[in-house]
Write a protein that holds these residues in place. Structure first.
Motif, PDB file in Angstrom:
ATOM      1  N   ARG A   1      12.883 -12.831 -26.448  1.00 54.54           N
ATOM      2  CA  ARG A   1      12.317 -11.605 -25.885  1.00 54.54           C
ATOM      3  C   ARG A   1      13.441 -10.858 -25.178  1.00 54.54           C
ATOM      4  NH1 ARG A   1       7.546  -9.408 -24.928  1.00 54.54           N
ATOM      5  NH2 ARG A   1       7.184  -8.147 -23.079  1.00 54.54           N
ATOM      6  N   PHE A   2      13.680  -9.632 -25.609  1.00 57.59           N
ATOM      7  CA  PHE A   2      14.711  -8.780 -25.013  1.00 57.59           C
ATOM      8  C   PHE A   2      14.054  -7.717 -24.142  1.00 57.59           C
ATOM      9  CE2 PHE A   2      17.090 -10.549 -28.505  1.00 57.59           C
ATOM     10  CZ  PHE A   2      18.380 -10.640 -28.016  1.00 57.59           C
ATOM     11  N   ILE A   3      14.632  -7.475 -22.994  1.00 58.66           N
ATOM     12  CA  ILE A   3      14.180  -6.416 -22.087  1.00 58.66           C
ATOM     13  C   ILE A   3      15.215  -5.306 -22.142  1.00 58.66           C
ATOM     14  CG2 ILE A   3      13.663  -5.844 -19.690  1.00 58.66           C
ATOM     15  CD1 ILE A   3      12.809  -8.817 -19.379  1.00 58.66           C
ATOM     16  N   THR A   4      14.754  -4.066 -22.338  1.00 57.63           N
ATOM     17  CA  THR A   4      15.668  -2.936 -22.471  1.00 57.63           C
ATOM     18  C   THR A   4      15.708  -2.114 -21.192  1.00 57.63           C
ATOM     19  OG1 THR A   4      13.983  -1.441 -23.322  1.00 57.63           O
ATOM     20  CG2 THR A   4      15.160  -2.769 -24.930  1.00 57.63           C
ATOM     21  N   GLY A   5      16.866  -1.559 -20.906  1.00 52.99           N
ATOM     22  CA  GLY A   5      17.007  -0.590 -19.828  1.00 52.99           C
ATOM     23  C   GLY A   5      16.979   0.812 -20.423  1.00 52.99           C
ATOM     24  N   ALA A   6      17.928   1.069 -21.310  1.00 55.64           N
ATOM     25  CA  ALA A   6      18.024   2.365 -21.994  1.00 55.64           C
ATOM     26  C   ALA A   6      17.370   2.248 -23.369  1.00 55.64           C
ATOM     27  CB  ALA A   6      19.496   2.743 -22.160  1.00 55.64           C
ATOM     28  N   PRO A   7      16.986   3.374 -23.966  1.00 51.62           N
ATOM     29  CA  PRO A   7      16.493   3.327 -25.349  1.00 51.62           C
ATOM     30  C   PRO A   7      17.574   2.750 -26.267  1.00 51.62           C
ATOM     31  CG  PRO A   7      16.096   5.477 -24.371  1.00 51.62           C
ATOM     32  CD  PRO A   7      16.979   4.729 -23.419  1.00 51.62           C
ATOM     33  N   GLU A   8      17.141   2.042 -27.299  1.00 55.36           N
ATOM     34  CA  GLU A   8      18.070   1.402 -28.230  1.00 55.36           C
ATOM     35  C   GLU A   8      17.617   1.621 -29.669  1.00 55.36           C
ATOM     36  OE1 GLU A   8      18.120  -2.807 -27.498  1.00 55.36           O
ATOM     37  OE2 GLU A   8      18.687  -2.572 -25.407  1.00 55.36           O
ATOM     38  N   VAL A   9      18.594   1.673 -30.550  1.00 58.07           N
ATOM     39  CA  VAL A   9      18.322   1.577 -31.981  1.00 58.07           C
ATOM     40  C   VAL A   9      19.070   0.344 -32.456  1.00 58.07           C
ATOM     41  CG1 VAL A   9      18.629   2.617 -34.254  1.00 58.07           C
ATOM     42  CG2 VAL A   9      18.018   4.059 -32.295  1.00 58.07           C
ATOM     43  N   MET A  10      18.339  -0.597 -33.013  1.00 57.78           N
ATOM     44  CA  MET A  10      18.939  -1.816 -33.559  1.00 57.78           C
ATOM     45  C   MET A  10      19.160  -1.607 -35.053  1.00 57.78           C
ATOM     46  SD  MET A  10      19.382  -4.299 -31.294  1.00 57.78           S
ATOM     47  CE  MET A  10      19.272  -5.840 -32.181  1.00 57.78           C
ATOM     48  N   GLU A  11      20.426  -1.495 -35.434  1.00 56.36           N
ATOM     49  CA  GLU A  11      20.811  -1.363 -36.838  1.00 56.36           C
ATOM     50  C   GLU A  11      21.126  -2.757 -37.360  1.00 56.36           C
ATOM     51  OE1 GLU A  11      24.637   0.223 -39.392  1.00 56.36           O
ATOM     52  OE2 GLU A  11      24.431   0.860 -37.316  1.00 56.36           O
TER      53      GLU A  11
ATOM     54  N   SER B   1      13.710   1.219 -33.542  1.00 55.69           N
ATOM     55  CA  SER B   1      13.975   1.843 -32.241  1.00 55.69           C
ATOM     56  C   SER B   1      13.118   1.183 -31.174  1.00 55.69           C
ATOM     57  CB  SER B   1      13.638   3.331 -32.286  1.00 55.69           C
ATOM     58  OG  SER B   1      14.469   3.982 -33.212  1.00 55.69           O
ATOM     59  N   VAL B   2      13.707   1.035 -29.988  1.00 58.56           N
ATOM     60  CA  VAL B   2      13.018   0.442 -28.847  1.00 58.56           C
ATOM     61  C   VAL B   2      13.138   1.404 -27.672  1.00 58.56           C
ATOM     62  CG1 VAL B   2      12.860  -1.576 -27.345  1.00 58.56           C
ATOM     63  CG2 VAL B   2      13.760  -1.835 -29.666  1.00 58.56           C
ATOM     64  N   PRO B   3      12.023   1.752 -27.023  1.00 54.60           N
ATOM     65  CA  PRO B   3      12.106   2.649 -25.866  1.00 54.60           C
ATOM     66  C   PRO B   3      12.823   1.973 -24.697  1.00 54.60           C
ATOM     67  CG  PRO B   3       9.795   2.166 -26.448  1.00 54.60           C
ATOM     68  CD  PRO B   3      10.671   1.361 -27.348  1.00 54.60           C
ATOM     69  N   GLY B   4      13.342   2.786 -23.793  1.00 59.68           N
ATOM     70  CA  GLY B   4      13.948   2.259 -22.577  1.00 59.68           C
ATOM     71  C   GLY B   4      12.893   1.672 -21.660  1.00 59.68           C
ATOM     72  N   ASP B   5      13.336   0.824 -20.747  1.00 67.29           N
ATOM     73  CA  ASP B   5      12.447   0.185 -19.772  1.00 67.29           C
ATOM     74  C   ASP B   5      11.250  -0.467 -20.445  1.00 67.29           C
ATOM     75  OD1 ASP B   5      14.068   0.938 -17.579  1.00 67.29           O
ATOM     76  OD2 ASP B   5      13.210   2.953 -17.677  1.00 67.29           O
ATOM     77  N   SER B   6      11.509  -1.234 -21.483  1.00 69.00           N
ATOM     78  CA  SER B   6      10.442  -1.933 -22.191  1.00 69.00           C
ATOM     79  C   SER B   6      10.979  -3.292 -22.637  1.00 69.00           C
ATOM     80  CB  SER B   6       9.956  -1.101 -23.383  1.00 69.00           C
ATOM     81  OG  SER B   6      10.963  -0.975 -24.359  1.00 69.00           O
ATOM     82  N   ALA B   7      10.287  -3.911 -23.569  1.00 71.96           N
ATOM     83  CA  ALA B   7      10.712  -5.210 -24.088  1.00 71.96           C
ATOM     84  C   ALA B   7      10.243  -5.330 -25.527  1.00 71.96           C
ATOM     85  CB  ALA B   7      10.133  -6.336 -23.248  1.00 71.96           C
ATOM     86  N   PHE B   8      10.914  -6.189 -26.292  1.00 69.08           N
ATOM     87  CA  PHE B   8      10.475  -6.489 -27.646  1.00 69.08           C
ATOM     88  C   PHE B   8      10.733  -7.958 -27.943  1.00 69.08           C
ATOM     89  CE2 PHE B   8      14.906  -5.351 -28.178  1.00 69.08           C
ATOM     90  CZ  PHE B   8      15.378  -6.156 -29.197  1.00 69.08           C
ATOM     91  N   ASP B   9       9.916  -8.495 -28.845  1.00 67.79           N
ATOM     92  CA  ASP B   9      10.063  -9.879 -29.272  1.00 67.79           C
ATOM     93  C   ASP B   9      10.672  -9.890 -30.663  1.00 67.79           C
ATOM     94  OD1 ASP B   9       8.749 -11.104 -26.991  1.00 67.79           O
ATOM     95  OD2 ASP B   9       6.910 -10.228 -27.782  1.00 67.79           O
ATOM     96  N   ILE B  10      11.604 -10.818 -30.865  1.00 66.46           N
ATOM     97  CA  ILE B  10      12.265 -10.919 -32.167  1.00 66.46           C
ATOM     98  C   ILE B  10      12.343 -12.377 -32.580  1.00 66.46           C
ATOM     99  CG2 ILE B  10      14.570 -10.924 -31.110  1.00 66.46           C
ATOM    100  CD1 ILE B  10      15.537  -9.354 -33.626  1.00 66.46           C
ATOM    101  N   GLU B  11      11.981 -12.631 -33.818  1.00 67.75           N
ATOM    102  CA  GLU B  11      12.148 -13.946 -34.426  1.00 67.75           C
ATOM    103  C   GLU B  11      13.164 -13.774 -35.538  1.00 67.75           C
ATOM    104  OE1 GLU B  11       9.718 -17.349 -36.957  1.00 67.75           O
ATOM    105  OE2 GLU B  11       8.750 -15.431 -36.547  1.00 67.75           O
ATOM    106  N   THR B  12      14.327 -14.357 -35.368  1.00 63.97           N
ATOM    107  CA  THR B  12      15.352 -14.252 -36.409  1.00 63.97           C
ATOM    108  C   THR B  12      15.166 -15.414 -37.372  1.00 63.97           C
ATOM    109  OG1 THR B  12      16.923 -15.340 -34.924  1.00 63.97           O
ATOM    110  CG2 THR B  12      17.011 -12.956 -35.030  1.00 63.97           C
TER     111      THR B  12
END
Length: 103
Positions: A45-55, A81-92
């Motif tokens: 689980r990643f927590i974002t500060g700024a908006p991000e685009v994961m390429e 794309s992930v908004p700032g001040d949020s979080a996303f879950d990733i399963e690699t």
């Protein structure tokens, strides 16, 4: 694009989740910042500060973005794309090579 041109790379790696995610910060000539790294097979689980685009450069993962109830699969050549001040879950599902563009 296979390369980032005219950049400075910080020598010290960013190591997260007991080494499951390792990246390097890259500063471009225009002052913008990116990170380039690899996430080993894991569920994080990643927590974002700024908006991000994961390429995604190579690999395969399942991502649950803010506001979504089910994961979506992404592969190398795609991005999300992930908004700032949020979080996303990733399963690699295999080693995931990525470039994170901060906005």
């Amino acid at each position: 694009m296979d390369a980032l041109e005219q950049v400075a790379v910080l020598k010290k790696a960013n190591v997260y989740f007991d080494g499951k995610c390792i990246s390097h910060t890259v500063r471009l000539a225009d002052g913008s910042r990116k990170s380039v790294g690899v996430i080993l097979p894991s569920t994080l689980r990643f927590i974002t500060g700024a908006p991000e685009v994961m390429e995604l450069v190579e690999g395969r993962c399942r991502v649950t973005l803010p506001g979504e109830s089910a994961p979506r699969e992404y592969r190398g050549g795609e991005s999300f794309s992930v908004p700032g001040d949020s979080a996303f879950d990733i399963e690699t599902l295999e080693p995931l090579h990525y470039v994170c563009h901060f906005g």
